[in-house]
Design an enzyme around this catalytic site. Sequence first.
Site, PDB file in Angstrom:
ATOM      1  N   GLU A  37      12.743  -2.036 -14.545  1.00 25.89           N
ATOM      2  CA  GLU A  37      12.155  -2.625 -16.013  1.00 25.89           C
ATOM      3  C   GLU A  37      10.763  -1.936 -16.234  1.00 25.89           C
ATOM      4  O   GLU A  37      10.413  -1.724 -17.038  1.00 25.89           O
ATOM      5  CB  GLU A  37      12.232  -4.041 -15.798  1.00 25.89           C
ATOM      6  CG  GLU A  37      11.438  -4.755 -16.981  1.00 25.89           C
ATOM      7  CD  GLU A  37      12.252  -4.347 -18.368  1.00 25.89           C
ATOM      8  OE1 GLU A  37      11.437  -4.794 -19.520  1.00 25.89           O
ATOM      9  OE2 GLU A  37      13.149  -3.869 -18.307  1.00 25.89           O
ATOM     10  N   ASP A  39       9.872   0.837 -14.914  1.00 22.58           N
ATOM     11  CA  ASP A  39       9.931   2.446 -15.328  1.00 22.58           C
ATOM     12  C   ASP A  39      10.582   2.254 -16.795  1.00 22.58           C
ATOM     13  O   ASP A  39      10.161   3.556 -17.413  1.00 22.58           O
ATOM     14  CB  ASP A  39      11.145   2.946 -14.471  1.00 22.58           C
ATOM     15  CG  ASP A  39      10.530   2.965 -12.882  1.00 22.58           C
ATOM     16  OD1 ASP A  39       9.299   3.012 -12.745  1.00 22.58           O
ATOM     17  OD2 ASP A  39      11.275   3.390 -12.168  1.00 22.58           O
ATOM     18  N   GLU A 115     -13.767  -9.256   7.473  1.00 22.83           N
ATOM     19  CA  GLU A 115     -12.557  -8.697   6.984  1.00 22.83           C
ATOM     20  C   GLU A 115     -12.169  -7.623   7.649  1.00 22.83           C
ATOM     21  O   GLU A 115     -12.881  -6.934   8.756  1.00 22.83           O
ATOM     22  CB  GLU A 115     -12.936  -8.193   5.422  1.00 22.83           C
ATOM     23  CG  GLU A 115     -14.109  -6.964   5.585  1.00 22.83           C
ATOM     24  CD  GLU A 115     -14.900  -6.974   4.266  1.00 22.83           C
ATOM     25  OE1 GLU A 115     -14.959  -5.717   3.747  1.00 22.83           O
ATOM     26  OE2 GLU A 115     -15.372  -7.967   3.644  1.00 22.83           O
ATOM     27  N   LYS A 117     -10.871  -3.917   9.070  1.00 24.16           N
ATOM     28  CA  LYS A 117     -11.410  -2.578   8.776  1.00 24.16           C
ATOM     29  C   LYS A 117     -10.386  -1.584   8.689  1.00 24.16           C
ATOM     30  O   LYS A 117      -9.696  -1.146   9.556  1.00 24.16           O
ATOM     31  CB  LYS A 117     -12.598  -2.242   9.914  1.00 24.16           C
ATOM     32  CG  LYS A 117     -13.094  -0.725   9.693  1.00 24.16           C
ATOM     33  CD  LYS A 117     -14.036  -0.490  10.782  1.00 24.16           C
ATOM     34  CE  LYS A 117     -14.788   0.887  10.434  1.00 24.16           C
ATOM     35  NZ  LYS A 117     -13.713   2.038  10.402  1.00 24.16           N
ATOM     36  N   GLU A 175     -11.394   1.011  -0.138  1.00 25.16           N
ATOM     37  CA  GLU A 175     -10.728   1.910   1.027  1.00 25.16           C
ATOM     38  C   GLU A 175      -9.292   2.348   0.119  1.00 25.16           C
ATOM     39  O   GLU A 175      -8.710   1.402   0.049  1.00 25.16           O
ATOM     40  CB  GLU A 175     -10.361   1.213   2.397  1.00 25.16           C
ATOM     41  CG  GLU A 175     -10.252   2.176   3.413  1.00 25.16           C
ATOM     42  CD  GLU A 175     -11.270   2.632   4.275  1.00 25.16           C
ATOM     43  OE1 GLU A 175     -11.073   3.486   4.963  1.00 25.16           O
ATOM     44  OE2 GLU A 175     -12.488   2.425   3.708  1.00 25.16           O
ATOM     45  N   LYS A 292     -19.917  -9.112   7.528  1.00 24.53           N
ATOM     46  CA  LYS A 292     -21.193  -8.991   6.688  1.00 24.53           C
ATOM     47  C   LYS A 292     -21.717 -10.194   6.437  1.00 24.53           C
ATOM     48  O   LYS A 292     -20.971 -11.398   6.350  1.00 24.53           O
ATOM     49  CB  LYS A 292     -20.545  -8.428   5.485  1.00 24.53           C
ATOM     50  CG  LYS A 292     -19.940  -7.143   5.407  1.00 24.53           C
ATOM     51  CD  LYS A 292     -19.200  -6.671   4.057  1.00 24.53           C
ATOM     52  CE  LYS A 292     -18.520  -5.191   4.332  1.00 24.53           C
ATOM     53  NZ  LYS A 292     -17.630  -4.896   3.045  1.00 24.53           N
ATOM     54  N   CYS A 410     -22.655  31.799  31.143  1.00 24.11           N
ATOM     55  CA  CYS A 410     -22.251  31.445  29.871  1.00 24.11           C
ATOM     56  C   CYS A 410     -20.875  32.171  29.601  1.00 24.11           C
ATOM     57  O   CYS A 410     -20.887  33.521  29.963  1.00 24.11           O
ATOM     58  CB  CYS A 410     -23.228  31.726  28.658  1.00 24.11           C
ATOM     59  SG  CYS A 410     -22.389  31.586  27.081  1.00 24.11           S
TER      60      CYS A 410
END
Length: 833
Positions: A37, A39, A115, A117, A175, A292, A410
């Site tokens: 529906e 679509d 929350e 990550k 994100e 936070k 080296c």
Amino acid sequence: MTASPDPAQRIDALRQRIEDANYRYHVLDEPQIADVEYDRLLRELEALEAAHPELATADSPTQRVGYLAASRFAEVRHVLPMLSLGNAFSDEEVAEFVRRISERLERKQPVFCAEPKLDGLAISLRYEQGEFVQGATRGDGATGEDVSANLRTVKAIPLRLRGTGWPEVLEVRGEVYMPRAAFEAYNAQMRLQGGKVLANPRNGAAGSLRQLDARITAQRPLSFFAYGVGEVADGALPPTHSTMLAQLREWGFPVSQLVEVVQGSEGLLTYYRRIGEARDGLPFDIDGVVYKLDDLAGQREMGFVSRAPRWALAHKFPAQEQSTTVEAIEIQIGRTGAATPVARLKPVHVAGVVVTNATLHNADQIARLDVRVGDTVIVRRAGDVIPEVAGVVAEQRPAGTHAWQMPTQCPVCGSEIVREEGQAVWRCSGELTCPAQRKEAFRHFVSRRAMDVDGLGEKFIEVLVDSGVVQGVADLYLLNVDQLLQLRLISTADSPHAFLREAREHLAAGAYAQVEQTMVGIGVDLAGVQPAPQTWQADLLRAGLPAFDWNRKKIATKWAENLIEAIETSRDTTLERFLFALGIEHVGESTAKALSAWFGELDVIRHLPWPLFKRVPDIGGEVARSLGHFFDQAGNQQAIDDLLQRGVRIGDAHPPSPKLRGALSFAVLLEDLDIPKVTPVRAQQLAAATASFDALIASEADPLLQAGVPAPVIASLQQWLARPENAALATAAQRAMDALLAQLPQADAVQAGPLDGQTVVITGTLAALTRDAAKQRLESLGAKVAGSVSKKTAFLVAGEEAGSKLDKAQSLGVEIWDEARLLAFLSEHGQAV
């Protein structure tokens, strides 16, 4: 007979229905209509907009796909930087984080918003008057890439905000990620079609957003979670982070259902363990949780340190580990000569990535772990990103292994590898005679955050260095299109004869004969009987070639022309970029920025003795000595001269900061020279007794004793000054300090700015400069630029489409400036645009 619905009304109804379906699916997780529906509605809307193009709008659901980016992504300067977070890997680090906040804010049990990550790609979404106008990647935190066209294809991202009350300008940070089930389904489909599968959901999300064709991005199953805000203008948000997230959800942004408000370190750790236990069953990948401080006013009071906020912390999950076999231990040489041992491993999957190399950090780490070739080792992706060898399975060690030793030479240039006293790092002593160090120096010099030479990739840098075409970074500015085309022609030829066949197409007969003679001169057998020298390509380039006629046979030249244009563009730069590009050990972007702000001119910085650098905030003794060592090298000074002589221009030079007057004094210099026993108190006593090092060197002990300086301190000072190199450093530092101070206005002569003590507000769009640029100029004249209008506002600068701030200013009787008046004022006070 039923009348046909008005097209505009039907289009509005379809848009509302489709966006409501998106909101219910992605934000509320309550799908209301079937996919078929959805679509059907979308196809109907597409057909109506095609039939009535005058009714098409940028925020229509049909406009999610179809935007093609340019050949590269444009840069976006973040108004508010997208900062990284400090990391914690232990309970103790979390407790320390909470303790610092408790002490600073005087709160026994701070409240936090916790929350998950997500392991995706951080982005910033900009909305103006409720409409999505731009999306950018995090980039380096200050500058990202404009991926707006690709972000439009992500159905979880609203093109127009729901509801009302949103600010005129709202930047939402979050994100972009790829759900696990969608990732698996996508890869299964690719396998059926014989297409390329994605390595893991994180790489899939990042790679999808960097497609230049948004139609490709649209085929990727991406989603989005919001976790914060950036710039907010002409509007207000709730007072806590958690209520702000709830408000974002009402405006149409998906927010994780796992967000919780918790109290104190115990609440944080309980949340961490609960999410960790549920991690494997989540529909998306996470690599930790984020804490936070919930109170936004408290966040502002805590502030920032370096590139991270003090009020937030990422608590990472233990790294994922696998065992594999060490096949070899090799040395990589960095741009400062650091010799880093790297384990070459039997390929192993770790956290969705095939790992073939892992860092061993340094020789001390190898000795501590006793890593040997042939060992079975535990490989960890620390922080789920950087592969490292975490340990050895000693019981599986095969017979006949030997303890690893740092090579004495080296592997690239053969110079001695040395270890400075007290340092963990071994270094190649070859400096810029070492091709490996030159290559790394070039890579750093041309990188985006340095001189930003777009189009100069790692492989071509290797060709430039290996061929000897460039010896130092200044040689970049001598390159031309003909050289680049010749270089590619030679470097891609697998034999001298293959090169000659191609060269014949671009050379007249005489010039071609000259090339053949040069070939013979470098030892190439034109008959092909004897093998060619392995270094024939570099030898040929060093010997020199005639100019080629690239019109004799058409060849792609656009890439070379673009590269030369990028090199030309990079000639104009800023002091902080130039300093960062030099690749001075320990000098990152923030240090380069501080040096630029405090000293203002390259010619000042490059001739300062190292103790004077210590007065710049965040520059300690190690960084100051590194700066001094770099500028003491004649080769480095010559490299700087070469860059300037070849047209590099630093456009933001300015006088030294007046703050230096309060930061520099003879007592401070005595303290900063790190003289044994000369503490800050003793430095003050010495400075009170005498005014210069020349006087100190000539002084007897008695006057200093009478000034209260203890005899052991005097003896230590005299012993230190008796060494000629110390006396020379001290007197040079004082001369440089006096010269700096002479450039500064006297303390009582420093005039207040014309806007000192005044609060100014900017609203609307300015034509001649950005609001951020206007803010910087006003602040340089002493103003405090605020985000809201009040009775204390001195005046409001109103640009085009000024909103509610203008109405409020008029109601309060605040003086209104238009852009013309602002520009005239700035010009009058030396800030012309």
